[in-house]
Design an enzyme around this catalytic site. Structure first.
Site, PDB file in Angstrom:
ATOM      1  CB  ALA A  56     104.970  58.227  40.220  1.00 15.29           C
TER       2      ALA A  56
ATOM      3  CB  ILE B 298      99.597  54.411  39.707  1.00 14.19           C
ATOM      4  CG1 ILE B 298      99.055  55.369  38.712  1.00 14.19           C
ATOM      5  CG2 ILE B 298      99.298  54.631  41.327  1.00 14.19           C
ATOM      6  CD1 ILE B 298      99.775  56.962  38.832  1.00 14.19           C
ATOM      7  CE  LYS B 299     108.134  50.397  42.300  1.00 11.17           C
ATOM      8  NZ  LYS B 299     109.566  50.976  42.599  1.00 11.17           N
ATOM      9  CB  ILE B 300      99.855  50.539  44.187  1.00  5.52           C
ATOM     10  CG1 ILE B 300      99.173  51.716  43.394  1.00  5.52           C
ATOM     11  CG2 ILE B 300      98.827  49.901  45.274  1.00  5.52           C
ATOM     12  CD1 ILE B 300      98.131  51.317  42.508  1.00  5.52           C
TER      13      ILE B 300
END
Ligand code: G3P
Length: 216
Positions: A56, A82-84
């Site tokens: 996400a 967590i996609k950053i």
């Protein structure tokens, strides 16, 4: 090698899961927008469909904002990742989240130096984009070979290379040859991988011949 589906379409995820092809899912704001649904609703839905990692992507532009978003997303499902995006504020958040044991994917990686910094910051997954490099006449799959060559020398960096921006089956083949850990594949490319005209021709001939000798 693991296959992640690069889509937020829950029906497609459900269908392809029936072939055992879905080790995880990657989403991003563009893929979520295509569903016409809300971000939280889609991620929570996907978490009910698969056991593997569900990526996400955050949209905050400060490390503090990313951390707040990350903690909120983690409440939506234990398998959320967590996609950053790859930048200064992103790496600050990656480091803090890695200290908390929260898995992150650093996305929009286009060079080996970026991959080195993301691995050093503690990213769980590194996401180099192949197709977008091809779009500017740069060899996307060469980057995969370069990144895997470097990472294989430093096993202490506990991260996996996830090839993304996959546009056709030959990107998948080249990514596999490069030895990436994961390829996140759009459903359209999975469909292209499945078919071959000689397979269809062979099945048709077998069925025709079977009519002569197989009892129904
Ligand atoms: O996971 C990243 C991917 O969705 C980007 O693909 O085709 O927009 O470069 P593309």
């Amino acid at each position: 090698m693991k296959i992640f589906l690069d889509t937020a379409d829950t029906q497609t995820i459900r269908e392809l899961s029936e072939m055992g092809l879905v080790d995880g899912v990657t989403t991003n704001p563009t893929l979520i927008a295509r569903t016409g649904r809300k971000f939280e609703e889609v991620i929570k839905d996907i978490c009910t469909l698969i056991d593997g990692p569900v990526n996400a992507e955050i949209t905050s532009t400060t490390a503090g904002g990313i951390l707040e978003e990350a903690h909120r997303i983690r409440q939506w499902g234990d398998q959320t990742v967590i996609k950053i995006p790859m930048n200064r504020e992103g790496l600050k958040a990656v480091w803090r989240l890695s200290e908390e044991g929260i898995p992150t994917t650093v996305t929009l990686i286009f060079s080996v130096p970026q991959a080195i910094l993301a691995a050093k910051a503690g990213a769980r997954y590194l996401c180099p984009f192949v197709g977008r490099l091809d779009d500017i006449s740069s060899e996307g799959t060469s980057l995969l070979y370069d990144i895997t060559t470097v990472l294989n020398k430093y096993p202490e960096w506990d991260c996996e290379v996830m090839a993304a921006s996959i546009r056709h089956p030959l990107h998948v083949v080249e990514a596999a040859r490069a030895g990436v850990d994961i390829i996140t594949i759009p459903p359209k490319v999975i469909d292209q991988m499945l078919i071959h005209p000689l397979t269809d021709k062979g099945i048709a001939q077998f069925l025709k011949d079977a009519e002569l000798c197989y009892t129904k």
